[in-house]
Design a protein around this motif. Structure first.
Motif, PDB file in Angstrom:
ATOM      1  N   MET A   1       0.850  -1.173   0.000  1.00  0.00           N
ATOM      2  CA  MET A   1       0.000   0.000   0.000  1.00  0.00           C
ATOM      3  C   MET A   1       0.898   1.239   0.000  1.00  0.00           C
ATOM      4  O   MET A   1       1.831   1.330   0.783  1.00  0.00           O
ATOM      5  CB  MET A   1      -0.901  -0.029   1.233  1.00  0.00           C
ATOM      6  N   GLU A   2       0.595   2.172  -0.857  1.00  0.00           N
ATOM      7  CA  GLU A   2       1.394   3.386  -0.960  1.00  0.00           C
ATOM      8  C   GLU A   2       1.068   4.339   0.188  1.00  0.00           C
ATOM      9  O   GLU A   2       0.021   4.250   0.820  1.00  0.00           O
ATOM     10  CB  GLU A   2       1.114   4.084  -2.285  1.00  0.00           C
ATOM     11  N   GLN A   3       1.982   5.268   0.409  1.00  0.00           N
ATOM     12  CA  GLN A   3       1.821   6.257   1.476  1.00  0.00           C
ATOM     13  C   GLN A   3       0.538   7.066   1.293  1.00  0.00           C
ATOM     14  O   GLN A   3      -0.167   7.327   2.250  1.00  0.00           O
ATOM     15  CB  GLN A   3       3.052   7.174   1.540  1.00  0.00           C
ATOM     16  N   SER A   4       0.223   7.448   0.047  1.00  0.00           N
ATOM     17  CA  SER A   4      -0.980   8.247  -0.211  1.00  0.00           C
ATOM     18  C   SER A   4      -2.239   7.443   0.098  1.00  0.00           C
ATOM     19  O   SER A   4      -3.223   7.993   0.600  1.00  0.00           O
ATOM     20  CB  SER A   4      -1.011   8.743  -1.650  1.00  0.00           C
ATOM     21  N   GLU A   5      -2.204   6.148  -0.174  1.00  0.00           N
ATOM     22  CA  GLU A   5      -3.359   5.299   0.148  1.00  0.00           C
ATOM     23  C   GLU A   5      -3.530   5.160   1.653  1.00  0.00           C
ATOM     24  O   GLU A   5      -4.648   5.190   2.168  1.00  0.00           O
ATOM     25  CB  GLU A   5      -3.197   3.916  -0.491  1.00  0.00           C
ATOM     26  N   VAL A   6      -2.405   5.020   2.338  1.00  0.00           N
ATOM     27  CA  VAL A   6      -2.440   4.933   3.803  1.00  0.00           C
ATOM     28  C   VAL A   6      -2.976   6.235   4.380  1.00  0.00           C
ATOM     29  O   VAL A   6      -3.810   6.235   5.293  1.00  0.00           O
ATOM     30  CB  VAL A   6      -1.037   4.604   4.364  1.00  0.00           C
ATOM     31  N   GLN A   7      -2.516   7.359   3.841  1.00  0.00           N
ATOM     32  CA  GLN A   7      -2.977   8.662   4.333  1.00  0.00           C
ATOM     33  C   GLN A   7      -4.471   8.840   4.048  1.00  0.00           C
ATOM     34  O   GLN A   7      -5.210   9.334   4.897  1.00  0.00           O
ATOM     35  CB  GLN A   7      -2.170   9.804   3.692  1.00  0.00           C
ATOM     36  N   ALA A   8      -4.923   8.422   2.862  1.00  0.00           N
ATOM     37  CA  ALA A   8      -6.347   8.535   2.523  1.00  0.00           C
ATOM     38  C   ALA A   8      -7.171   7.685   3.466  1.00  0.00           C
ATOM     39  O   ALA A   8      -8.245   8.101   3.936  1.00  0.00           O
ATOM     40  CB  ALA A   8      -6.575   8.119   1.073  1.00  0.00           C
ATOM     41  N   LEU A   9      -6.689   6.496   3.780  1.00  0.00           N
ATOM     42  CA  LEU A   9      -7.391   5.616   4.705  1.00  0.00           C
ATOM     43  C   LEU A   9      -7.415   6.214   6.113  1.00  0.00           C
ATOM     44  O   LEU A   9      -8.442   6.187   6.803  1.00  0.00           O
ATOM     45  CB  LEU A   9      -6.718   4.240   4.718  1.00  0.00           C
ATOM     46  N   ALA A  10      -6.299   6.791   6.531  1.00  0.00           N
ATOM     47  CA  ALA A  10      -6.229   7.444   7.849  1.00  0.00           C
ATOM     48  C   ALA A  10      -7.187   8.628   7.907  1.00  0.00           C
ATOM     49  O   ALA A  10      -7.870   8.841   8.925  1.00  0.00           O
ATOM     50  CB  ALA A  10      -4.799   7.888   8.132  1.00  0.00           C
ATOM     51  N   ASP A  11      -7.261   9.398   6.826  1.00  0.00           N
ATOM     52  CA  ASP A  11      -8.198  10.530   6.778  1.00  0.00           C
ATOM     53  C   ASP A  11      -9.641  10.059   6.882  1.00  0.00           C
ATOM     54  O   ASP A  11     -10.456  10.653   7.605  1.00  0.00           O
ATOM     55  CB  ASP A  11      -8.002  11.332   5.492  1.00  0.00           C
ATOM     56  N   LYS A  12      -9.956   8.988   6.159  1.00  0.00           N
ATOM     57  CA  LYS A  12     -11.319   8.444   6.225  1.00  0.00           C
ATOM     58  C   LYS A  12     -11.637   7.939   7.627  1.00  0.00           C
ATOM     59  O   LYS A  12     -12.747   8.134   8.132  1.00  0.00           O
ATOM     60  CB  LYS A  12     -11.497   7.313   5.212  1.00  0.00           C
ATOM     61  N   LEU A  13     -10.654   7.315   8.255  1.00  0.00           N
ATOM     62  CA  LEU A  13     -10.842   6.820   9.610  1.00  0.00           C
ATOM     63  C   LEU A  13     -11.066   7.977  10.582  1.00  0.00           C
ATOM     64  O   LEU A  13     -11.942   7.911  11.452  1.00  0.00           O
ATOM     65  CB  LEU A  13      -9.636   5.987  10.039  1.00  0.00           C
ATOM     66  N   ASP A  14     -10.301   9.067  10.414  1.00  0.00           N
ATOM     67  CA  ASP A  14     -10.476  10.257  11.259  1.00  0.00           C
ATOM     68  C   ASP A  14     -11.889  10.826  11.091  1.00  0.00           C
ATOM     69  O   ASP A  14     -12.542  11.203  12.081  1.00  0.00           O
ATOM     70  CB  ASP A  14      -9.443  11.322  10.923  1.00  0.00           C
ATOM     71  N   LYS A  15     -12.360  10.901   9.857  1.00  0.00           N
ATOM     72  CA  LYS A  15     -13.712  11.416   9.607  1.00  0.00           C
ATOM     73  C   LYS A  15     -14.767  10.509  10.233  1.00  0.00           C
ATOM     74  O   LYS A  15     -15.758  10.981  10.781  1.00  0.00           O
ATOM     75  CB  LYS A  15     -13.957  11.564   8.105  1.00  0.00           C
TER      76      LYS A  15
END
Length: 68
Positions: free
Chosen positions: A1-15
Motif C-alpha cells: 500500500m502506498e503512502q498516499s493510500e495509507v494517508q487517505a485511509l487514515a483521513d477516512k478513519l479520522d472522519k
C-alpha cells in the motif's frame, strides 16, 4: 500500500471517528431532551389528576346540595 493510500485511509478513519463522536453527542442530547419531556409529561399528568380530583369533589358537593 502506498503512502498516499495509507494517508487517505487514515483521513477516512479520522472522519469516521469524528462522525461517531458527533452521533454520540447528538444521542446524549436527545436522551436529555427525552428525559425533560418525560419529566414534564409526569408533571402535567399529576396536575391533571389534581384538577380531576377537585372537579369530582365539586360535583360531589353539588350533588349533596341538590339532595338537601
Amino acid at each position: 500500500m502506498e503512502q498516499s493510500e495509507v494517508q487517505a485511509l487514515a483521513d477516512k478513519l479520522d472522519k469516521l471517528i469524528e462522525r461517531c463522536q458527533k452521533l454520540e453527542r447528538d444521542n446524549a442530547m436527545l436522551r436529555d431532551l427525552q428525559d425533560d419531556w418525560n419529566r414534564e409529561r409526569a408533571q402535567l399528568m399529576h396536575k391533571n389528576d389534581l384538577a380531576k380530583n377537585k372537579i369530582e369533589a365539586m360535583i360531589g358537593r353539588l350533588r349533596a346540595l341538590e339532595h338537601h
